[in-house]
Structure formats: structure tokens, C-alpha cells
Design a protein around this motif. Structure first.
Motif, mmCIF file in Angstrom:
data_model
loop_
_atom_site.group_PDB
_atom_site.id
_atom_site.type_symbol
_atom_site.label_atom_id
_atom_site.label_comp_id
_atom_site.label_asym_id
_atom_site.label_seq_id
_atom_site.Cartn_x
_atom_site.Cartn_y
_atom_site.Cartn_z
ATOM 1 N N THR A 1 0.809 -1.214 0.000
ATOM 2 C CA THR A 1 0.000 0.000 0.000
ATOM 3 C C THR A 1 0.845 1.267 0.000
ATOM 4 O O THR A 1 0.305 2.367 0.038
ATOM 5 N N LYS A 2 2.169 1.104 0.012
ATOM 6 C CA LYS A 2 3.104 2.227 0.053
ATOM 7 C C LYS A 2 2.901 3.103 1.295
ATOM 8 O O LYS A 2 3.021 4.332 1.241
ATOM 9 N N ASN A 3 2.599 2.465 2.417
ATOM 10 C CA ASN A 3 2.427 3.147 3.697
ATOM 11 C C ASN A 3 3.717 2.984 4.487
ATOM 12 O O ASN A 3 4.046 1.904 4.970
ATOM 13 N N ILE A 4 4.448 4.081 4.651
ATOM 14 C CA ILE A 4 5.778 4.014 5.246
ATOM 15 C C ILE A 4 5.726 3.705 6.751
ATOM 16 O O ILE A 4 6.608 3.025 7.266
ATOM 17 N N VAL A 5 4.696 4.165 7.462
ATOM 18 C CA VAL A 5 4.593 3.907 8.899
ATOM 19 C C VAL A 5 4.395 2.414 9.152
ATOM 20 O O VAL A 5 5.065 1.826 10.000
ATOM 21 N N THR A 6 3.502 1.801 8.419
ATOM 22 C CA THR A 6 3.253 0.369 8.583
ATOM 23 C C THR A 6 4.481 -0.445 8.202
ATOM 24 O O THR A 6 4.817 -1.424 8.870
ATOM 25 N N ARG A 7 5.166 -0.030 7.163
ATOM 26 C CA ARG A 7 6.363 -0.742 6.722
ATOM 27 C C ARG A 7 7.447 -0.710 7.793
ATOM 28 O O ARG A 7 8.032 -1.734 8.130
ATOM 29 N N VAL B 1 0.809 1.647 16.587
ATOM 30 C CA VAL B 1 1.320 2.873 15.966
ATOM 31 C C VAL B 1 0.700 3.148 14.604
ATOM 32 O O VAL B 1 0.235 4.273 14.349
ATOM 33 N N PRO B 2 0.633 2.180 13.682
ATOM 34 C CA PRO B 2 0.062 2.506 12.358
ATOM 35 C C PRO B 2 -1.421 2.905 12.409
ATOM 36 O O PRO B 2 -1.898 3.571 11.513
ATOM 37 N N ARG B 3 -2.104 2.494 13.449
ATOM 38 C CA ARG B 3 -3.516 2.841 13.568
ATOM 39 C C ARG B 3 -3.711 4.324 13.908
ATOM 40 O O ARG B 3 -4.693 4.920 13.507
#
Length: 67
Positions: A26-32, A61-63
Motif C-alpha cells: 500500500t506504500k504506507n511508510i509507517v506500517t512498513r 502505531v500505524p492505527r
């Protein structure tokens, strides 16, 4: 290492791998980066309670953080 430590390391490592793959897709840097952190932090944790606290925090954290 105790059995609980090994089990928690495996559990949070698998969850972290899932977070990393989802963040990459999903290109979500926080989750990665939380996924990478969850894969690596069990090597630094000294107790089961510490592993549970840090793992639970990294899962939340990602939430709440969005960049």
C-alpha cells in the motif's frame, strides 16, 4: 531463552512480516517501518513483558499515526 520468549519472538516476527508486506503493497511508510521494527526488536528484548509491551505498541502505531 525461555519457551515463552521464543514463542513471542516467532509471533511478533510473523505479524511484523505481515505489516511489512502490507506497508510495501500500500506504500504506507509507517506500517512498513513498524513491521521492520517488529521483526528486529525481539533480538533486543530482555524479558517477556518487555516483548509484549513493545510489540503491542508497535502494532498500535500505524492505527494512530498517518504520514
Amino acid at each position: 531463552m525461555e519457551t515463552a520468549d521464543i514463542f513471542l519472538s516467532l509471533l511478533f516476527g510473523c505479524i511484523g512480516f505481515g505489516y511489512f508486506m502490507y506497508g510495501r503493497r500500500t506504500k504506507n511508510i509507517v506500517t512498513r517501518y513498524c513491521g521492520i521494527g517488529m521483526i528486529l526488536y525481539p533480538y533486543l528484548a530482555s524479558s517477556s513483558w518487555e516483548m509484549l509491551a513493545v510489540g503491542g505498541g508497535l502494532m498500535l502505531v500505524p492505527r494512530f499515526v498517518e504520514i
